[in-house]
Design an enzyme around this catalytic site. Structure first.
Site, mmCIF file in Angstrom:
data_model
loop_
_atom_site.group_PDB
_atom_site.id
_atom_site.type_symbol
_atom_site.label_atom_id
_atom_site.label_comp_id
_atom_site.label_asym_id
_atom_site.label_seq_id
_atom_site.Cartn_x
_atom_site.Cartn_y
_atom_site.Cartn_z
ATOM 1 N N TYR A 142 0.843 -1.197 0.000
ATOM 2 C CA TYR A 142 0.000 0.000 0.000
ATOM 3 C C TYR A 142 0.875 1.243 0.000
ATOM 4 C CZ TYR A 142 -4.217 2.702 1.244
ATOM 5 O OH TYR A 142 -5.286 3.582 1.252
ATOM 6 N N SER A 143 1.712 1.358 -1.030
ATOM 7 C CA SER A 143 2.583 2.518 -1.206
ATOM 8 C C SER A 143 2.941 2.591 -2.681
ATOM 9 C CB SER A 143 3.841 2.403 -0.329
ATOM 10 O OG SER A 143 4.544 1.202 -0.606
ATOM 11 N N ASP A 153 11.409 -3.335 10.064
ATOM 12 C CA ASP A 153 10.454 -2.721 9.133
ATOM 13 C C ASP A 153 9.430 -1.941 9.962
ATOM 14 O OD1 ASP A 153 8.675 -2.028 7.169
ATOM 15 O OD2 ASP A 153 8.305 -4.068 6.450
ATOM 16 N N GLY A 169 2.848 -2.826 7.288
ATOM 17 C CA GLY A 169 1.667 -3.113 6.486
ATOM 18 C C GLY A 169 1.235 -4.559 6.606
ATOM 19 N N ALA A 223 -4.244 -3.966 13.916
ATOM 20 C CA ALA A 223 -4.412 -5.362 14.323
ATOM 21 C C ALA A 223 -4.691 -6.263 13.126
ATOM 22 C CB ALA A 223 -5.545 -5.466 15.344
ATOM 23 N N GLN A 256 -3.686 -5.780 10.033
ATOM 24 C CA GLN A 256 -2.435 -5.955 9.305
ATOM 25 C C GLN A 256 -1.536 -6.962 10.006
ATOM 26 O OE1 GLN A 256 -0.687 -2.039 8.804
ATOM 27 N NE2 GLN A 256 -1.654 -1.775 6.803
ATOM 28 N N CYS A 293 -5.950 12.181 -4.872
ATOM 29 C CA CYS A 293 -4.532 11.951 -4.613
ATOM 30 C C CYS A 293 -3.755 11.770 -5.912
ATOM 31 C CB CYS A 293 -4.361 10.727 -3.713
ATOM 32 S SG CYS A 293 -4.855 11.016 -1.992
#
Length: 388
Positions: free
Chosen positions: A137-138, A173, A177, A200, A202, A354
């Site tokens: 998710y990036s 890390d 995620g 939680a 993730q 975005c």
């Protein structure tokens, strides 16, 4: 006066400031072009004049206006800095928001898990449908990619190579995620990984993904960590740290990283410093978020770590967001019953706005590499996918 849902408003009734602004950026009200706004409810005018971008976004969620190409309309507004003019209409509110962010530590430890509960715990089914198979998710890295999956795999590979990961090393890390990077680094580079998250859902998903690998996933705030790691990485998490915590954040990384280590920070960045977060994004998507400017990063890392490399590929986020939106639209028939039409409009507005933000180059995507001043080895960065 409110119009019927099937009718469009009389353009003669449009407030002059709004009409002039849209005309200036090449957006016509009820016009024929895909980027022209179609307004069916006059309440949108009061919402925008009174509440700026918050009112515009909420009016879209309410169905008071539509547009075929939302990303293109918002791009035209942002490219011309029309969004700054809208801020001027609600100047008092922006001053109050800026004061709030200066006075209150919105990302204090007691608030650390709020964004996880609000956004990242929305539902794994939503993110599984929208993201690539590893659920990254990036921003992806599209230089040689033909698909979203390729772009994310190329990004993960580049991160691991920039960190110069070696078998047996310990990697931290921060903001892991759903465990995609942890899985990739352990599988392809033979490292041990500790991933931390404030979500939680993730944590549970990442633990299942990385079962059997030398990977631990913990639900913990970065400020509560102890230990030493060969390398540290943080992807898409710094946007939740907050300006008041930047010094503590870099102090924490410095203390957790071994002298010979490297730290890679992957973060959205802003073209210029902002005093407050966009109110619509803050309320509906990422509560208490903060996009850093270049100076805000360098100011707070100075004297703590050596900045070895700064890589910007912000336009790739436009492609990434458009790919997410395409996946979201394709999966919507399976998601509709759980999430509902208002959520669909909210999520579409988030992704498309975005995308426009990065397309207009108001938003950047940075990968920065840091080291300790005592590190004896010269750092040599990589860019092309096949570099070593």
């Amino acid at each position: 006066m409110k119009s019927n849902a099937c009718e469009l408003v009389d353009i003669q009734r449009i407030p002059k400031p709004i009409a002039e602004l849209l005309h200036k950026v090449g957006v016509n009200i009820n016009g024929p072009e895909p980027h022209d706004i179609q307004i069916s409810d006059e309440r949108v005018f009061g919402a925008v004049l009174s509440h700026g971008s918050l009112g515009l976004g909420e009016a879209y969620m309410n169905g008071w206006w539509t547009v075929e190409k939302l990303d293109e309309m918002m791009f035209r507004l942002m490219r011309s800095d029309a969004d700054e003019l809208v801020k001027a209409w609600t100047k008092v509110q922006w001053v109050l928001r800026a004061l709030r962010e200066k006075v209150i530590n919105l990302q204090a430890p007691a608030r650390a898990f709020k964004v996880g509960e609000h956004h990242y715990d929305t539902g794994n089914d939503l993110f599984e449908a929208m993201l690539d198979p590893l659920m990254i998710y990036s921003c992806g890295y599209w230089e040689q990619a033909q698909s979203l999956e390729d772009a994310q795999l190329h990004k993960l590979d580049m991160i691991c190579k920039k960190l110069q990961l070696k078998p047996g090393e310990k990697l931290l890390d921060i903001g892991c995620g759903w465990g995609g990077l942890a899985w990739y680094a352990a599988t392809h580079f033979g490292v041990q990984v500790l991933g931390i998250t404030v979500s939680a859902q993730q944590q549970a998903y990442a633990r299942a993904r990385c079962k059997g690998l030398p990977v631990a996933i913990e639900l913990i705030d970065y400020r509560d960590l102890t230990g030493q790691f060969d390398k540290v990485v943080s992807v898409g998490m710094f946007e939740h740290v907050g300006l008041k915590n930047y010094s503590d954040y870099f102090d924490a990384v410095r203390g957790l990283m071994k002298t010979e280590g490297l730290f890679l920070l992957h973060t959205i960045g802003g073209f210029e410093k902002t005093e407050a977060t966009d109110p619509w994004i803050d309320r509906y998507i990422f509560p208490n978020g903060k996009i850093p400017s270049p100076g805000e990063i360098t100011e707070h890392v100075e004297g703590k770590l050596v900045l070895e490399d700064w890589h910007n590929f912000g336009t790739d986020y436009d492609k990434t967001l458009m790919a997410w939106h395409a996946n979201f639209e394709k999966a919507w028939p399976q998601l509709e019953q759980r999430y509902g039409e208002r959520f669909k409009r909210m999520w579409t507005y988030y992704l498309m706005t975005c995308a426009a933000y990065f397309r207009a180059r108001k938003g950047m995507l940075w990968q920065l590499v840091f080291s300790h001043r005592q590190r004896p080895e010269t750092y040599r960065s990589i860019r092309p996918l096949n570099s070593t």
